[in-house]
Motif scaffolding. Sequence first.
Motif, mmCIF file in Angstrom:
data_model
loop_
_atom_site.group_PDB
_atom_site.id
_atom_site.type_symbol
_atom_site.label_atom_id
_atom_site.label_comp_id
_atom_site.label_asym_id
_atom_site.label_seq_id
_atom_site.Cartn_x
_atom_site.Cartn_y
_atom_site.Cartn_z
ATOM 1 N N GLU A 1 -5.960 -5.255 10.296
ATOM 2 C CA GLU A 1 -6.727 -4.563 9.012
ATOM 3 C C GLU A 1 -5.596 -4.077 8.259
ATOM 4 O O GLU A 1 -4.865 -3.384 8.801
ATOM 5 C CB GLU A 1 -7.609 -3.727 9.276
ATOM 6 N N PRO A 2 -5.624 -4.308 6.865
ATOM 7 C CA PRO A 2 -4.742 -3.547 5.966
ATOM 8 C C PRO A 2 -4.788 -1.761 6.402
ATOM 9 O O PRO A 2 -5.855 -1.116 6.501
ATOM 10 C CB PRO A 2 -5.047 -3.881 4.566
ATOM 11 N N GLN A 3 -3.585 -1.197 6.181
ATOM 12 C CA GLN A 3 -3.604 0.192 6.377
ATOM 13 C C GLN A 3 -3.127 1.102 5.270
ATOM 14 O O GLN A 3 -2.428 0.368 4.079
ATOM 15 C CB GLN A 3 -2.390 0.755 7.441
ATOM 16 N N PRO A 4 -3.728 2.200 4.969
ATOM 17 C CA PRO A 4 -3.507 2.750 3.805
ATOM 18 C C PRO A 4 -2.092 3.185 3.314
ATOM 19 O O PRO A 4 -1.490 3.602 4.672
ATOM 20 C CB PRO A 4 -4.327 3.994 3.641
ATOM 21 N N ASN A 5 -1.397 3.110 2.489
ATOM 22 C CA ASN A 5 0.023 3.357 2.152
ATOM 23 C C ASN A 5 0.056 4.937 1.659
ATOM 24 O O ASN A 5 -0.126 5.396 0.653
ATOM 25 C CB ASN A 5 0.720 2.406 1.136
ATOM 26 N N GLN A 6 0.695 5.664 2.845
ATOM 27 C CA GLN A 6 0.790 7.275 2.400
ATOM 28 C C GLN A 6 1.626 7.516 1.193
ATOM 29 O O GLN A 6 1.499 8.415 0.491
ATOM 30 C CB GLN A 6 1.270 7.838 3.729
#
Length: 804
Positions: free
Chosen positions: A388-393
């Motif tokens: 799953e794509p992960q949020p870009n901090q």
Amino acid sequence: MRFGPVACLLVFTLLFTRGACIASAQAPDAQREAAVMKARNGDAKDALVTLKQLLQQYPDNPSLLADTTIVANWAGDDAYALELYARAQTPKDNEGVTEAAACSARNLHQFDLALQLYRRAQALSADRWQPRLGEAMVLVDKGDINAAAAILPSLLKEHGQEPDVLAGNAYLCDRQRDFACVVAMDQRLIKLKVRTAESECQMARALADVGAASLAMQRCAQPGAGLQRRLLAALGAEQVRWGEAYAPVAQQQADSRRALETLNRVIASSPAKDDIWQHAQFDRLQALYDLGRMSDVLAAYQQLRAQGIALPDYTLQAVAGAYLARRHPEEAEAIYQKLVHGAPENGQAWSSLAFAQFEREHIGQSFRTIDEAFAKAPGWLTAPGLKEPQPNQLHARLGLQAAQMRGYAGLYAQEQSLLNSLLDLAPANIDIRRQLALTYLDRGWPGRAITEDRIAESYAEADETPSLATAEIDEGAGRRDLVDGIVPTLLARDGQTADLTRFLAQRSIIRGWQLEVAGDAAWSSGVFLATTDQHNEAHLYTPLLRNRWRLFAHGWADHGSFVQGDVTRYRSGGGISYNYARQSVWGEVAEDTGTGGDTLAGSLGVNFNLGDHWSVSAVGDSDNLADVQLIAGLNRVRARGVNASLGWRASELRSATLGMQRLLFSDGNQRLVLSGVWNERVHTSPHLSVTLSPQAWASFNSRDASRIYFNPRSNASLGPQVAVDWLTWRRYDRSLRQELILYAASSWQQNYDYGAAGSASYLQRWKLGRRVGLYYGVLWNTQPYDGHNEHYTALQYGLTVGSQ
């Protein structure tokens, strides 16, 4: 670096049994063979002494020349080995002798000769892998990494159990800076139970280069001077990283101090400008930055620049940060521009560039920079194998900064809009919620800010609370006791960060001594207004007592010249004020003196904030000086007065006030004044704001106009005011604002026709630092009095110390 017998990777066990060298009947074979056996057993130097003595007796013996060449290589006498190999009688068709000469040539950095000899040895014995390995090692020495990489992997595949092959591949990996590969090769050597001092030190070098310097220091028992410096430099770099890690502040500072001590040792013991010296200098800059020693960072940077040394990007980032901290945004911006040009994907450099531009007051440009960086940073990260794509901090941080910078520029509505957009994507983001709470505070909604901050804290881990944002919100809401309980925790956990230091300094100013001085010098040609008029007023407040109370002294002085005579009046008083949680009460006792006589006066004021939008205030004074015309003093007329107001404030953009005043004059006259103002911000930009304020005013008096002061039975006015506020110049805590206020109204007075009233004022407001501000300007006013306009011109001035 010298390469001994192990590093040469030669197998010479056959050299003394094969018949490639022709025995000589004249050679004392027993002595020669005994010397060779001694060399095999590890005493190569003593064996070489024996063989040299034999060569003096038998200089042309091929077998003796062959054995002595090999032993000379073992003993480290490489020049002698090459000298023997060059003799005509030394057998050149013996691959072992040729490999020994090749190894000595490599040790003496005669790489072309070594390469030629290894290839000759391969031609003499194509089935042996040792000459191929020697050729690859020399290619690595020469820097021909690609050619070496074409040989060594196949050797590893065919002879992966040979320690020399593993060591050779580790050497190639080391030159390729593939330090994980070096560690892997050395681990395979350990499994083969081959742990030489050379392999251990090679492992130490690799561990140091992959960031495990502390472990590396334990692996190499006796490093040479060069390796010792390299390991110390790596240890210093590791300690710098620990000094930047998420850990208690005291530990971070201690690690950074240890790093600085280590790196200073490396620099002191290294030749100037060599690789280790330079990298130690770079890491030292970072350690100084982490310790907050910004002046030392810039001094070291200037010294390196003077020596013509180019700094890597990670070091330049620290230098630019130091320039920003020392308030040199021009230099910082130049460095950040270079960084983003060289590495457009460097989000941190884009972020810092925007701040540098903002601090140069290039506000629009800074908005474009941060908006571009935010737009380019993907919101989600994807990678092969990631389900799953992960949020870009980084995307979230840049978006948060884009919103914050609007707030720094006073564009609070834009800031709130951006933060709400970010929250739609990340509703549990603590930083965004805390910033939204601070935005509410800036917009005049402390209650809403407190609620939002509590929501943020509900998402936070226990060690993330309390936050500096909480302290700022509580301070803005006047809940100072809570702030005093939070600050020690922040200091213990976070240390004296730049933001916390700034907050504490601001808090100290607001809670400390305060001085307010205001005055004007005016002239007029009217009847009711003085031909010349001088007014001055001052308040001096003590620091806050128990977070709530202040004592204050109050002075007032008026002097006016009229056709009928001069008037003076003075007030000398003192009082106490209470202010906590945005509720305030104050009281004053004073002595009023002057033309109107002497009297003891008292005043009392209250201000209650009813939530975020409504407020009620009232002030009563037994001798109202502010609202009684100065000319009344000629007839010794005074007045008791009460002023009350109801305020509504939607935000910094819109507000309204209804006011009522009741004056009871000593001559029996009673006056009622009603007023209303609507304030609407019609333009807001980082440096310019325009506010439109329609105003209505009406006055009713119980007595007629037969007073020395202006006293119509009733009069009123209605008209708009336009206020233009231009932030002309700013440099951190210093600034210049120019204000232009224009007012025009239709004026009505009982028994007289409608007239026109108006005023224009121009002010310059200077902030000379965090604590001191002053203003000066000019006011022109015209107002109908009994059907005739009287004009009034005043020079205005004021000084504030400590107040905001």
